[in-house]
Each structure stands twice: as C-alpha cells, then as structure tokens.
Design a protein around this motif. Structure first.
Motif, PDB file in Angstrom:
ATOM      1  N   GLU A  69       5.543   6.885   0.340  1.00 36.13           N
ATOM      2  CA  GLU A  69       5.274   6.535   1.503  1.00 36.13           C
ATOM      3  C   GLU A  69       4.521   5.375   1.379  1.00 36.13           C
ATOM      4  OE1 GLU A  69       3.764   9.817   4.081  1.00 36.13           O
ATOM      5  OE2 GLU A  69       3.652  11.174   2.160  1.00 36.13           O
ATOM      6  N   THR A  70       4.438   4.660   2.511  1.00 40.68           N
ATOM      7  CA  THR A  70       3.922   3.434   2.768  1.00 40.68           C
ATOM      8  C   THR A  70       2.885   3.348   3.902  1.00 40.68           C
ATOM      9  OG1 THR A  70       4.287   0.816   2.730  1.00 40.68           O
ATOM     10  CG2 THR A  70       5.825   2.190   3.647  1.00 40.68           C
ATOM     11  N   GLU A  73       6.321  -3.020   5.412  1.00 39.69           N
ATOM     12  CA  GLU A  73       7.566  -2.636   4.776  1.00 39.69           C
ATOM     13  C   GLU A  73       7.311  -2.484   3.200  1.00 39.69           C
ATOM     14  OE1 GLU A  73      10.385  -5.526   5.611  1.00 39.69           O
ATOM     15  OE2 GLU A  73       9.425  -6.947   4.309  1.00 39.69           O
ATOM     16  N   MET A  74       8.248  -1.889   2.518  1.00 44.39           N
ATOM     17  CA  MET A  74       7.871  -1.669   1.201  1.00 44.39           C
ATOM     18  C   MET A  74       9.360  -1.678   0.439  1.00 44.39           C
ATOM     19  SD  MET A  74       5.850   1.207  -0.619  1.00 44.39           S
ATOM     20  CE  MET A  74       6.126   1.881  -2.372  1.00 44.39           C
ATOM     21  N   TYR A  75       9.395  -2.656  -0.743  1.00 45.36           N
ATOM     22  CA  TYR A  75      10.545  -2.456  -1.572  1.00 45.36           C
ATOM     23  C   TYR A  75      10.124  -1.966  -2.741  1.00 45.36           C
ATOM     24  CZ  TYR A  75      12.824  -5.652   1.735  1.00 45.36           C
ATOM     25  OH  TYR A  75      13.258  -6.547   2.788  1.00 45.36           O
ATOM     26  N   PHE A  76      10.841  -0.978  -3.476  1.00 48.52           N
ATOM     27  CA  PHE A  76      10.735  -0.310  -4.682  1.00 48.52           C
ATOM     28  C   PHE A  76      11.889   0.064  -5.115  1.00 48.52           C
ATOM     29  CE2 PHE A  76      10.530   2.904  -1.679  1.00 48.52           C
ATOM     30  CZ  PHE A  76      11.149   3.945  -2.188  1.00 48.52           C
ATOM     31  N   GLY A  77      11.676   0.395  -6.545  1.00 52.98           N
ATOM     32  CA  GLY A  77      12.674   1.190  -7.121  1.00 52.98           C
ATOM     33  C   GLY A  77      11.896   2.400  -7.861  1.00 52.98           C
ATOM     34  N   HIS A 132       0.863  -1.015   0.021  1.00 51.54           N
ATOM     35  CA  HIS A 132       0.001  -0.015   0.080  1.00 51.54           C
ATOM     36  C   HIS A 132       0.771   1.232   0.071  1.00 51.54           C
ATOM     37  CE1 HIS A 132      -2.699  -2.942   1.490  1.00 51.54           C
ATOM     38  NE2 HIS A 132      -3.522  -2.756   0.979  1.00 51.54           N
ATOM     39  N   PHE A 133       0.676   1.925  -0.833  1.00 49.30           N
ATOM     40  CA  PHE A 133       1.699   3.326  -1.056  1.00 49.30           C
ATOM     41  C   PHE A 133       0.957   4.552  -1.441  1.00 49.30           C
ATOM     42  CE2 PHE A 133       1.306   1.467  -5.439  1.00 49.30           C
ATOM     43  CZ  PHE A 133       1.024   2.575  -6.068  1.00 49.30           C
ATOM     44  N   GLU A 134       1.788   5.370  -1.258  1.00 50.55           N
ATOM     45  CA  GLU A 134       1.299   6.655  -1.943  1.00 50.55           C
ATOM     46  C   GLU A 134       2.500   7.490  -2.613  1.00 50.55           C
ATOM     47  OE1 GLU A 134      -0.258   9.590   0.704  1.00 50.55           O
ATOM     48  OE2 GLU A 134      -2.179   8.541   1.114  1.00 50.55           O
ATOM     49  N   LEU A 135       2.676   7.600  -3.978  1.00 46.31           N
ATOM     50  CA  LEU A 135       3.591   8.162  -4.836  1.00 46.31           C
ATOM     51  C   LEU A 135       3.195   9.631  -5.242  1.00 46.31           C
ATOM     52  CD1 LEU A 135       6.155   8.289  -6.784  1.00 46.31           C
ATOM     53  CD2 LEU A 135       4.813   6.842  -8.419  1.00 46.31           C
TER      54      LEU A 135
END
Length: 290
Positions: free
Chosen positions: A129-130, A134-138, A108-111
């Motif tokens: 933000e997540t 935890e959150m993994y991203f590029g 769950h994210f906000e970009l």
C-alpha cells in the motif's frame, strides 16, 4: 530473532530481518528444504526483493527529475520487519517507509508479508500500500532449495518440471540486464535435467501467464519441492555458475531487472507495478514440499 510456524507435518522458521524464510523442514524425516546460507556460495536463504527486482543500470534510477541509487534487488531483504501478527501456523510481517528508505526510494509505503502454513504447503503473500500520490515498485521472491535434497543423491539426479507443459518466453540476460531483442521461446514443454551449464548465462528468466508450477524432482527419490502461483508475470531459475553450489532458486517475480535499453526513468521501467493511495497490491505464491 525469528518466528516459528508449525503444522502437524512440517515446520518453518522466518527471520525478522528481511522477513526471510530460513528453514522449511519435513518433520517425519527432519529433511531441510531451504538452503542454509553458506557464504561460500550465497549467504542468503529466501530474500524478498523490494522495491526492485534485479539490477538497475548504474545502480540508479530517476523519478520526477531526481536521481536515486539502489542496489540489486532493493533494500527490504536487509531491513528488520515488525511482527504484526502471529499464530501457530501463520504470521504477518510489516515494513514501513522511513527516513532511511526515503533517501533512496521517494515513496511512503507499507509492505506486508503474510505466511500461512497448511500441512506441507507454505503460502507467501505480498500486500503493498502507499500513502504517496503514486508509487512504482517491483516485488518478488528468491527462495533457494537444497539440491541434492537427500543423502546419496547428487545435483544431476534432479530435474526441473514445468506445469502446464508448454513453451514460455525466455528473456535472456546480457550481463545483469534483460535483452528483449533476443527474447525467444524456451522448451518448457518438457522437463529439463538440473545441470550447471543451464546457468552459464546466469538465471533463466521466463515470462509466465496464468497458473504455473515449477518443481524440482528426481527419479531417485520421492522428495521434491514445488513452487506454484497464478498471478505473477515472471519467474527466475538460478544457481551461481560456475560455482558448484548445492542449491537451485525458483523465484516468482512481479518485476524484472533493467532491460539493456532502459532509460533509467522508473516510470518507463519494464515490469514495474503502479499503485495509488487506496490501492492494495496483492500477489502470492506457494512452496510445497514432499
């Protein structure tokens, strides 16, 4: 739908789809710097790459023993962003996780993409933000610039200039994937003429540290473009060989494609960013035209 930003000397257009810059014009000359997405060569302008940069082996990855599919460069570039805030010279675009994104990306994210135009400088800022544990991203940019910029010049009249002038590590591609075993020093301590052959093995992927500025310049014209930043670990420089495409991309990244020895686990993927609830990941780069 699109959003227009203006300064006294330049004008920027940003599509709500993908929050993608589709035009950057110098008013005095009406000169367009952004590639106009001719599908003969490449049907995009300057997409945002999220939640992955580059290609995954088998177009898939695992997280918590679950398998997910993901196309090259992720999904954000094809999704409609909300215009959260807009002024004459700035705008904020928002993309939130949804039932659709959760099918392929279980976070769950906000970009947010925040654009600010000052004179002939456009700053592109990322905020991630997540609400997940935890959150993994590029994440990264992929702006394409018209080469040649000016009528009467040609592709080979331009050169790449690197600042500071120093060698940087080149991460060579084997197909679509990074071969770390062949990592070597690139001669970025000098300018390089823009030629088709330098893209024969796809993009030039460089490791970057500290402040960096990558320019497309020419001795034939005073017009050029500079992409600069001080907090991103990679840059890709690309034009689609062997097509004689009239553009070059300078792509600041916080993430890279899978390595040739990638395990498929998102937790092990090189170049990924990890945040937790309450964290705000912030990075930015700037495009300057002249």
């Amino acid at each position: 739908m699109s959003v227009i930003l203006e300064s006294k000397s330049s004008r920027v257009c940003i599509n709500e789809k993908g929050a993608e810059v589709c035009s950057f014009v110098l008013k005095e000359t009406n000169l367009e710097y952004i590639w106009q997405a001719d599908e003969t060569y490449w049907a995009r302008h300057a997409p945002v790459l999220f939640p992955f940069v580059g290609k995954l082996k088998g177009d898939s990855y695992t997280y918590n023993n679950e398998s997910y599919t993901m196309n090259q460069h992720g999904f954000a570039r094809d999704m409609v962003f909300i215009v959260e805030h807009q002024e004459k010279d700035s705008a904020t675009f928002l993309l939130k996780s949804s039932e659709e994104t959760l099918k392929n990306y279980p976070f769950h994210f906000e970009l947010r993409l925040i654009y600010r135009l000052v004179d002939n400088d456009l700053t592109i800022a990322y905020q991630v933000e997540t609400q997940s544990e935890e959150m993994y991203f590029g994440i990264g940019g992929h702006p394409a610039f018209n080469i040649p910029l000016v009528k009467g010049t040609n592709f080979n009249d331009y050169y790449l200039h690197f600042a500071p002038s120093k060698s940087r590590f080149l991460l060579p591609l084997e197909g679509a994937f990074i071969n770390l075993a062949e990592k070597t020093l690139a001669q970025t301590n000098t300018s390089i003429q823009v030629e088709r052959r330098i893209f024969e093995k796809d993009a030039l992927v460089l490791e970057t540290k500290g402040e960096n500025a990558f320019s497309i310049l020419s001795d034939v014209t005073n017009h050029g473009v500079v992409v600069s930043y001080d907090n991103l670990p990679y840059v890709g420089i690309w034009s689609p060989f062997p097509k004689e495409a009239p553009f070059v991309c300078i792509e600041p990244w916080a993430g890279i494609a899978d390595t040739t020895d990638a395990t498929g686990k998102i937790e092990d993927k090189k170049g990924m960013n990890l945040i937790h609830p309450g964290d705000v990941f912030e990075r930015s780069y700037k495009i300057s035209i002249k």
